[in-house]
Each structure stands twice: as C-alpha cells, then as structure tokens.
Motif scaffolding. Structure first.
Motif, PDB file in Angstrom:
ATOM      1  N   GLU A  40      68.268  56.402  48.580  1.00 47.92           N
ATOM      2  CA  GLU A  40      67.831  56.168  47.078  1.00 47.92           C
ATOM      3  C   GLU A  40      68.962  56.562  46.026  1.00 47.92           C
ATOM      4  N   ALA A  41      69.776  57.563  46.504  1.00 44.48           N
ATOM      5  CA  ALA A  41      71.142  57.550  45.572  1.00 44.48           C
ATOM      6  C   ALA A  41      71.834  56.438  45.664  1.00 44.48           C
ATOM      7  N   SER A  65      73.794  46.314  49.387  1.00 46.43           N
ATOM      8  CA  SER A  65      72.235  46.841  49.968  1.00 46.43           C
ATOM      9  C   SER A  65      72.140  46.479  51.271  1.00 46.43           C
ATOM     10  N   ALA A  66      72.796  45.330  51.891  1.00 47.78           N
ATOM     11  CA  ALA A  66      72.670  45.083  53.256  1.00 47.78           C
ATOM     12  C   ALA A  66      73.540  46.182  54.008  1.00 47.78           C
ATOM     13  N   ARG A  91      59.684  50.113  42.466  1.00 46.85           N
ATOM     14  CA  ARG A  91      60.865  50.674  43.134  1.00 46.85           C
ATOM     15  C   ARG A  91      61.060  49.442  44.366  1.00 46.85           C
ATOM     16  N   GLU A  92      62.225  49.383  44.400  1.00 51.50           N
ATOM     17  CA  GLU A  92      62.768  48.786  45.671  1.00 51.50           C
ATOM     18  C   GLU A  92      62.407  49.246  47.092  1.00 51.50           C
ATOM     19  N   ARG A  95      75.937  64.999  51.392  1.00 46.70           N
ATOM     20  CA  ARG A  95      75.593  65.836  50.353  1.00 46.70           C
ATOM     21  C   ARG A  95      74.151  65.842  50.089  1.00 46.70           C
ATOM     22  N   ALA A  96      73.458  64.467  50.299  1.00 43.55           N
ATOM     23  CA  ALA A  96      71.910  64.569  50.025  1.00 43.55           C
ATOM     24  C   ALA A  96      71.022  65.278  50.982  1.00 43.55           C
ATOM     25  N   GLY A  97      71.635  65.353  52.232  1.00 45.77           N
ATOM     26  CA  GLY A  97      71.000  66.263  53.392  1.00 45.77           C
ATOM     27  C   GLY A  97      69.796  65.393  54.036  1.00 45.77           C
ATOM     28  N   SER A  98      69.614  64.037  53.832  1.00 46.95           N
ATOM     29  CA  SER A  98      68.327  63.185  54.411  1.00 46.95           C
ATOM     30  C   SER A  98      69.078  61.862  54.434  1.00 46.95           C
TER      31      SER A  98
END
Length: 288
Positions: A211-212, A231-232, A129-130, A202-205
């Motif tokens: 990650e999404a 990404s930057a 994983r990155e 939506r993700a909450g954090s």
C-alpha cells in the motif's frame, strides 16, 4: 489588470487608505448602507474580480470570494488595521480553503475551519482503491493460531541472525538476477528491489508495504520507471497479499519463494511470472 469603477466623489477604494475611508463611512451610515451606497456595489464588483483567480484555485465562484471579502470588510479590526486590503485578502484565502475542505469532507465551512477536522482526509469509496480494503486491512483478516513445540537452540542468536541475513541477501541478489535475465536494467532492478525490501522491513508486513509503495511517487522519479513497470515489479516481488492466496506461488512473491528454497531456474519455468516481469520491463528512454 484589475480596474474599478469610481463614484462621483472619486473614492479610491483600490488603495488601503481609500478602502479604510470607504469602510468607515459605510459603518457610520448605519444599517442598510451597504445596500444603498453605489460605491459599495462597485467595491464588491472590484473584490469579485480581484479574488476571482483565488476562488477558481479552490473550485469556487468569484462571488463566493466576494462574499467572504464582504464579511471581513464589516469587521472593526479591518477598519483599524494598518493594511485593510491585506486583512481582507488573508480572510478570503482562509475562507476559500475552509470552503474547499468543507466540500471535500462533506461538512460545513465552520467545522472545516477547526484543526482537528481539517486534518482528516476526504471520504473515499472502497471501490476507488486499486487494492481492495479486505486485502490489507487487519479488520478483515483471520489468523489460525497453532501451537508448536519449541526446538532447543543449539547455536547462538547472533549466528542464526547472520545466517538469516545471508539468506536474505542471497534472495535479493537472485531476484535482481531474475529481473535482469528478463530485460530489466541491472541498476534499475537493484535499486527498485532494495527499496521494496527497505519499505517492507519498516512496514512490518507485505500488505502494508504494498500500500505504501504503490503510492510512492518519489520512487518513480528516482528510478525513472513508468508507473506500469513499478506496479508490475511490486506484484512480482511481494506477491498477491490476499489471505486466500498466501500458500500459492502468486501469493508468496519472488522474494518469499527464493527464501523458501526455490531457485532462479525454477522461477524461469513459471510462465505467468516470466510474462508479467518481461512485459513490464522498462524500454530505453521510457519515463514515468
């Protein structure tokens, strides 16, 4: 074009009716017929060639597909089917898929056929994983619980909500302005930051949102951004989500720093942040 070698009796097993006749004859001959009959050998060679492309699609050898075809051909349901070749083809396809899933899941083909097993994702190393697993998984987090005295509420909840929303809108606008000053197209910066905000809500954090978003291939196409620029932007807007960096400028990210009272002018004095954003600015004509 697929060609087949016919035996002396000229049995055409390339058609469904011809295959049915061959399968019935082999069945009637009893045990050992598949080993002794020359037509059976030609039929298996034909099957290996016929399903070679399907086998390669799933990372298998053509003879593995022929083996699956052999298992299907010996079934009574295949001999009685309206289209025996269609039944064989479907059986080979299902077996190839199960073989591929079994290799990915590190389990047997029979287990991979089961729906509750096949729906699982392939095993992966944490190092693949990155972002390290410890940066976002709740199991690796510790939270200090402090008790605060509740302050009396003087304003109505609706008023406080309106103020919070206004502050958020101002922070988003300032973030867009910051990226625009550092050579980002205004429309691209606006759409990208809006998408980050929507996903974070939506993700909450921030960790879950990062990650999404880093796997959001649709965003790259929609925004016409290179992967490096996307990404930057995520790192700059959301910050580093490692718990040890939450109180630092790198850990807070642009949006949180703006919400905490920093200005665009003060952010422009952060050399590391400015360099990161300016270096990742998409060039004209550059695509993802």
């Amino acid at each position: 074009m697929i060609t087949a070698t016919q035996n002396a009796a000229s049995e055409d097993y390339t058609s469904s009716e011809g295959l049915r006749r061959v399968l019935k004859r082999l069945h009637q001959q009893g045990p050992g017929a598949w080993q002794r009959d020359p037509v059976a050998a030609d039929l298996m060679s034909f099957a290996a060639e016929k399903y070679a492309a399907l086998a390669r699609k799933h990372g298998l050898d053509p003879w593995e597909a022929a083996s699956a075809a052999f298992d299907v051909m010996r079934l009574r349901s295949t001999r009685l089917a309206n289209d025996p070749w269609a039944v064989v083809t479907r059986g080979v396809q299902v077996t190839c898929i199960a073989e591929e899933r079994g290799q990915g899941l590190l389990c047997s083909t029979n287990k991979a056929r089961r729906p509750h097993i096949s729906e699982l994702h392939d095993p992966e190393r944490i190092s693949d994983r990155e972002t390290p697993l410890s940066d976002y998984h709740p199991s690796f987090r510790t939270t200090d619980h402090f008790e605060f005295e509740e302050e009396p509420v003087n304003d109505e909840p609706q008023t406080e909500t309106s103020v919070a929303r206004a502050s958020a809108r101002t922070a988003v606008a300032d973030a867009v302005r910051l990226f625009t000053l550092l050579d980002w197209p205004e429309d691209v910066a606006t759409l990208a930051i809006d998408r980050v905000c929507e996903t974070t809500e939506r993700a909450g954090s921030r960790a879950s949102a990062y990650e999404a978003l880093r796997r959001d291939k649709h965003a790259l196409v929609l925004l016409d951004l290179p992967a490096a620029s996307w990404s930057a932007l995520l790192r700059a807007i959301l910050g580093n989500t490692h718990p040890a960096l939450q109180a630092t400028s790198a850990g807070r990210g642009v949006l949180l720093r703006l919400l905490l009272g920093e200005t665009v002018h003060s952010l422009l004095h952060d050399e590391d942040l400015v360099f990161q954003i300016a270096l990742a600015a998409p060039k004209r004509g550059e695509r993802s």
